[in-house]
Design a protein around this motif. Structure first.
Motif, PDB file in Angstrom:
ATOM      1  N   CYS A 117      43.064  -7.983 -14.316  1.00  0.00           N
ATOM      2  CA  CYS A 117      44.370  -7.366 -14.538  1.00  0.00           C
ATOM      3  C   CYS A 117      44.407  -6.099 -13.692  1.00  0.00           C
ATOM      4  N   GLY A 118      45.362  -6.007 -12.792  1.00  0.00           N
ATOM      5  CA  GLY A 118      45.470  -4.811 -11.964  1.00  0.00           C
ATOM      6  C   GLY A 118      44.894  -5.001 -10.576  1.00  0.00           C
ATOM      7  N   ASP A 119      44.305  -3.926 -10.038  1.00  0.00           N
ATOM      8  CA  ASP A 119      43.825  -3.989  -8.657  1.00  0.00           C
ATOM      9  C   ASP A 119      42.324  -3.742  -8.510  1.00  0.00           C
ATOM     10  N   SER A 120      41.576  -3.834  -9.594  1.00  0.00           N
ATOM     11  CA  SER A 120      40.121  -3.887  -9.449  1.00  0.00           C
ATOM     12  C   SER A 120      39.799  -5.290  -8.954  1.00  0.00           C
ATOM     13  N   ARG A 121      38.974  -5.388  -7.918  1.00  0.00           N
ATOM     14  CA  ARG A 121      38.821  -6.660  -7.211  1.00  0.00           C
ATOM     15  C   ARG A 121      37.480  -7.352  -7.442  1.00  0.00           C
ATOM     16  N   LEU A 122      37.508  -8.672  -7.200  1.00  0.00           N
ATOM     17  CA  LEU A 122      36.306  -9.478  -7.086  1.00  0.00           C
ATOM     18  C   LEU A 122      36.339 -10.199  -5.742  1.00  0.00           C
ATOM     19  N   TYR A 123      35.202 -10.185  -5.048  1.00  0.00           N
ATOM     20  CA  TYR A 123      35.024 -10.938  -3.808  1.00  0.00           C
ATOM     21  C   TYR A 123      33.907 -11.955  -4.031  1.00  0.00           C
ATOM     22  N   TRP A 124      34.153 -13.197  -3.624  1.00  0.00           N
ATOM     23  CA  TRP A 124      33.121 -14.230  -3.611  1.00  0.00           C
ATOM     24  C   TRP A 124      32.758 -14.470  -2.151  1.00  0.00           C
ATOM     25  N   ARG A 179      39.965 -20.333 -10.459  1.00  0.00           N
ATOM     26  CA  ARG A 179      39.477 -21.699 -10.552  1.00  0.00           C
ATOM     27  C   ARG A 179      37.957 -21.627 -10.730  1.00  0.00           C
ATOM     28  N   ARG A 180      37.346 -22.743 -11.098  1.00  0.00           N
ATOM     29  CA  ARG A 180      35.889 -22.775 -11.238  1.00  0.00           C
ATOM     30  C   ARG A 180      35.248 -22.755  -9.858  1.00  0.00           C
ATOM     31  N   ALA A 181      34.197 -21.985  -9.712  1.00  0.00           N
ATOM     32  CA  ALA A 181      33.518 -21.847  -8.418  1.00  0.00           C
ATOM     33  C   ALA A 181      32.060 -22.247  -8.554  1.00  0.00           C
ATOM     34  N   SER A 182      31.633 -23.250  -7.788  1.00  0.00           N
ATOM     35  CA  SER A 182      30.236 -23.694  -7.809  1.00  0.00           C
ATOM     36  C   SER A 182      29.416 -22.823  -6.870  1.00  0.00           C
ATOM     37  N   LEU A 183      28.386 -22.194  -7.387  1.00  0.00           N
ATOM     38  CA  LEU A 183      27.602 -21.244  -6.614  1.00  0.00           C
ATOM     39  C   LEU A 183      26.468 -21.924  -5.863  1.00  0.00           C
ATOM     40  N   GLN A 184      26.138 -21.350  -4.703  1.00  0.00           N
ATOM     41  CA  GLN A 184      24.982 -21.771  -3.919  1.00  0.00           C
ATOM     42  C   GLN A 184      24.046 -20.581  -3.758  1.00  0.00           C
ATOM     43  N   ALA A 185      22.794 -20.863  -3.477  1.00  0.00           N
ATOM     44  CA  ALA A 185      21.829 -19.779  -3.262  1.00  0.00           C
ATOM     45  C   ALA A 185      22.310 -18.879  -2.136  1.00  0.00           C
ATOM     46  N   GLY A 186      22.268 -17.579  -2.366  1.00  0.00           N
ATOM     47  CA  GLY A 186      22.713 -16.610  -1.376  1.00  0.00           C
ATOM     48  C   GLY A 186      24.139 -16.137  -1.577  1.00  0.00           C
ATOM     49  N   ASP A 187      24.901 -16.807  -2.448  1.00  0.00           N
ATOM     50  CA  ASP A 187      26.269 -16.364  -2.723  1.00  0.00           C
ATOM     51  C   ASP A 187      26.246 -14.980  -3.376  1.00  0.00           C
ATOM     52  N   VAL A 188      27.256 -14.181  -3.044  1.00  0.00           N
ATOM     53  CA  VAL A 188      27.364 -12.836  -3.598  1.00  0.00           C
ATOM     54  C   VAL A 188      28.711 -12.681  -4.307  1.00  0.00           C
ATOM     55  N   MET A 189      28.680 -12.110  -5.485  1.00  0.00           N
ATOM     56  CA  MET A 189      29.880 -11.706  -6.197  1.00  0.00           C
ATOM     57  C   MET A 189      29.935 -10.178  -6.182  1.00  0.00           C
ATOM     58  N   LEU A 190      31.012  -9.636  -5.631  1.00  0.00           N
ATOM     59  CA  LEU A 190      31.196  -8.186  -5.575  1.00  0.00           C
ATOM     60  C   LEU A 190      32.406  -7.809  -6.400  1.00  0.00           C
ATOM     61  N   ALA A 238      30.970  -0.023  -7.447  1.00  0.00           N
ATOM     62  CA  ALA A 238      30.716  -1.406  -7.046  1.00  0.00           C
ATOM     63  C   ALA A 238      29.604  -1.999  -7.899  1.00  0.00           C
ATOM     64  N   LEU A 239      29.760  -3.270  -8.214  1.00  0.00           N
ATOM     65  CA  LEU A 239      28.767  -4.053  -8.944  1.00  0.00           C
ATOM     66  C   LEU A 239      28.618  -5.376  -8.210  1.00  0.00           C
ATOM     67  N   ALA A 240      27.417  -5.655  -7.712  1.00  0.00           N
ATOM     68  CA  ALA A 240      27.202  -6.868  -6.920  1.00  0.00           C
ATOM     69  C   ALA A 240      26.084  -7.707  -7.507  1.00  0.00           C
ATOM     70  N   MET A 241      26.249  -9.040  -7.404  1.00  0.00           N
ATOM     71  CA  MET A 241      25.257  -9.990  -7.870  1.00  0.00           C
ATOM     72  C   MET A 241      25.004 -11.019  -6.777  1.00  0.00           C
ATOM     73  N   MET A 242      23.722 -11.269  -6.463  1.00  0.00           N
ATOM     74  CA  MET A 242      23.371 -12.347  -5.535  1.00  0.00           C
ATOM     75  C   MET A 242      22.723 -13.476  -6.317  1.00  0.00           C
ATOM     76  N   TRP A 243      23.266 -14.682  -6.146  1.00  0.00           N
ATOM     77  CA  TRP A 243      22.763 -15.863  -6.826  1.00  0.00           C
ATOM     78  C   TRP A 243      21.575 -16.421  -6.050  1.00  0.00           C
TER      79      TRP A 243
END
Length: 309
Positions: A117-124, A179-190, A238-243
């Protein structure tokens, strides 16, 4: 699950830091959460804190050891946080309700779901490419979608800071679910506040996260954005996660959840006070159903207004 995670926040040029961030995980589920209190309203940092506490607490109640209905959970928990913020205003007899933007990502069974909600963002991101990015709930994004403004005006348009959606507003928030997103090794969520993406272009974020681990990239991004913002700059968070795959080389920063005892929850999100979240009050099923109907009506009304314009 195997992943690495890193979070950092800087006050920038402001007197207070109204950004909040955190994550929680069980053996089979991971929640990433970021909220940006709206400085144009009273006690934005309180709204962000209540939102974090509410969603975090509901995750701890629901993830046993994973969330059964992830999309429903994200929507319901945002509505619950919205109501808790309004309850805080009523209890403290404030002249207006504090407000906050919010973005959350829930990962389980190798699949990611997110909402905002709003303008805080997520990048895949994958291999330096942005696979998906949340759409800001702002006036400028609406104008661009209607063809009444050019994308190049995002950083300069006079209405760029006007938001039409947040938690704590008089109306129920519109919770946009991915939508549902299938993750692969090395994917980053920011996940990040506008203090970061507002001064650094998307391609810079993608490049930095491709060339470095998140443990190195996030501090560099925070430092760069803070430097550009200067003494009048916004809070930068910023909060980042690497799968990571099960066969990836062991890294000291990697978290492996299958070694956790059943029922264990690890979190960096501050626990709520009793006054902030009471069982049976903030997550009542009848209230949720009513809220869902209200939000659907708001979306339909918004669509009719847009089509007339």
């Amino acid at each position: 699950m195997r992943f690495s995670v890193y979070q950092e926040s800087h006050i920038g040029g402001r007197k207070t830091n109204q950004d909040r961030m955190g994550y929680s995980f069980t053996r089979d589920a991971l929640l990433l959460l970021l909220a940006d209190g709206m400085g144009g309203h009273l006690q934005g940092e309180v709204a962000a804190t209540i939102a974090m506490q509410t969603v975090g607490a509901l995750f701890q109640q629901s993830a046993n050891p994973y969330v059964k209905k992830p999309e429903r959970f994200l929507e319901d928990s945002f509505f619950a946080a919205h109501r808790e913020i309004h309850r805080y205003r009523a209890i403290n007899n404030l002249p207006e309700t504090p407000r906050t933007t919010i973005v959350a990502c829930l990962i389980q069974h190798n699949t990611a779901f997110w909402a905002h909600c709003g303008d805080s963002r997520l990048y895949w991101l994958r291999d330096g490419q942005i696979l998906a990015r949340t759409r800001d709930h702002s006036r400028i994004e609406t104008l661009i979608a209607q063809g009444r403004a050019d994308p190049s005006e995002r950083a300069t348009h006079p209405d760029r800071n006007k938001l039409f959606n947040c938690l704590g507003a008089p109306n129920m928030p519109i919770v946009e679910i991915s939508r549902r997103a299938s993750l692969q090794a090395g994917d980053v969520m920011l996940l990040c506040s506008d203090g970061l993406w507002g001064v650094l272009p998307d391609h810079v974020l993608a490049q930095r996260l491709q060339n470095n681990t998140i443990v190195r990239a996030v501090p560099e991004l925070i430092s760069t954005a803070t430097g550009i913002g200067g003494k009048h700059g916004d809070n930068v968070t910023a909060l980042a996660m690497m799968w990571e795959s099960g066969s990836s080389v062991t890294d000291p920063n990697t978290i492996t959840t299958n070694v956790l005892p059943v029922g264990t929850i690890t979190t960096t999100i501050q626990s709520p006070r009793a006054a902030d979240l009471e069982p049976g009050d903030s997550f009542d099923e009848n209230e949720i159903e009513k809220a869902i109907e209200e939000i659907r009506g708001a979306i339909e009304k918004s669509s009719r207004i847009t089509s007339r314009n």
